[in-house]
Design an enzyme around this catalytic site. Sequence first.
Site, short mmCIF file in Angstrom:
data_model
loop_
_atom_site.label_atom_id
_atom_site.label_comp_id
_atom_site.label_asym_id
_atom_site.label_seq_id
_atom_site.Cartn_x
_atom_site.Cartn_y
_atom_site.Cartn_z
N TYR A 182 1.02 -1.15 -0.20
CA TYR A 182 -0.03 0.06 0.04
C TYR A 182 0.80 1.16 0.07
O TYR A 182 1.81 1.56 0.80
CB TYR A 182 -0.67 0.20 1.10
CG TYR A 182 -1.77 1.27 1.48
CD1 TYR A 182 -2.95 1.35 1.08
CD2 TYR A 182 -1.23 2.57 1.98
CE1 TYR A 182 -3.39 2.65 1.01
CE2 TYR A 182 -1.82 3.68 2.05
CZ TYR A 182 -3.03 3.73 1.67
OH TYR A 182 -3.68 4.89 1.74
N GLU B 286 -3.43 7.24 -3.81
CA GLU B 286 -3.60 6.35 -3.21
C GLU B 286 -3.51 4.92 -4.29
O GLU B 286 -4.27 4.75 -5.10
CB GLU B 286 -4.92 6.13 -2.45
CG GLU B 286 -4.94 4.88 -1.55
CD GLU B 286 -6.35 4.80 -0.83
OE1 GLU B 286 -7.22 5.02 -1.10
OE2 GLU B 286 -6.08 4.64 0.47
#
Length: 396
Positions: free
Chosen positions: A118, A206
Amino acid sequence: MNLHEYQGKEILSSFGVAVQNGIVAHSAEEAVSAAQKLTDTTGTSWHVIKAQIHAGGRGKGGGVKLAKSLDEVQSLSDQIIGMQLITPQTPPEGKKVNKVLVAEDVYYPGDSEPKEFYVSVLLNRSSGKNMIMYSTEGGMDIEAVAENTPELIFTEEIDSAHGLQGFQARNVAFNLGLSGLAFKEMVKFITALYRAYVGADASLFEINPVLKTSDDKIIAVDAKVTLDENALFRHKEYAELRDLSEENPTEVEAREVGLNYVALDGNVGCMVNGAGLAMATMDLIKQSGGSPANFLDVGGTADAARVETAFRLILKDPKVAAILVNIFGGIVRCDRVAQGIVDAYRNMGDAIKVPIIVRLQGTNADIAKKLIDDSGLNVLSATAFEEAAQKVQEAL
Ligand code: GDP
Ligand code: MN
């Protein structure tokens, strides 16, 4: 301004960030020809078909599917385009899918070690600095990771005077447990990603997941990109990336007439002058047990025409059961605003079916109150902030 995954990936790629290649398609036929154009990195001729909507969690909702043949590209695209996709991030009724991203499959079959990370870049509003937030626990719900294992989330704060430092990019690669070629590739990835974030004037990147393949490529598989609207004047080429069909129609309409409106999910419509007072008004509604239906800053000129436009916008939301008008007459005189409200109300005939509570404070507030009280309309006046909120509760 939020972007679709395929648009976000195009921006990333233009700054040299390695992304999973793909082509957007609006129909099953376009999807097949897109698949034929894409290179086959994994040697399987597989593709992934990804619904393009402004919401994440598409995988869980059935909006990301692996196609193992061109026939499957056709049938899966046909199935996904036009579907009402429900994910944890969409409204309960879901969002209609108008297009798909046909992407090359970047997960090698039989790869026991594909590693999903991530990585996000965002503004830390407390420190006023950009920050890279990253975790070894990619591919899944990052909110759950933050909740259950916060120690697995790392951050690097960037001093904007100096930009991203080499040691910070190496910190990221190190904390993600990489070494050798993968380490170097991650440093390159992070460096390009940060350059893209600053260069595009983004407010959020993101990337979940960032994939490490077994031959140590580092690739952005997903991209959630938000651009800073206030910087769009510097990027004329990005203006056309706005997808109005993804936005709240009332917000779009409000923007066109120069009103600052944000839809919320409560039932008290709000018309306020000044963003600060609007925020305070919403707080007060909450405190007295209600729930605001919107944020609306009507700005400095609350004349009849503007008040009417504002009423019409607020009333488009069927949840609105009462409207609270909270105006501070500093530059604008309260009696003029009150007259504007009365005129707008009369002009709208029976379009207004909900009670309106008006609090006017400042210059000529007493004249304004009398104007409202004498109007004979279903408009209640209030002097104090709390009194106004109280009257709203009673009116619901
Ligand atoms: P999201 O669910 O909206 O966040 O969409 P993502 O783009 O993150 O895709 C969801 C999941 O699909 C990812 O976590 C991957 O595990 C999987 N996925 C995405 N691209 C590929 C691909 O090329 N091949 C395979 N096998 N899986 C993929
Ligand atoms: Mn994702």
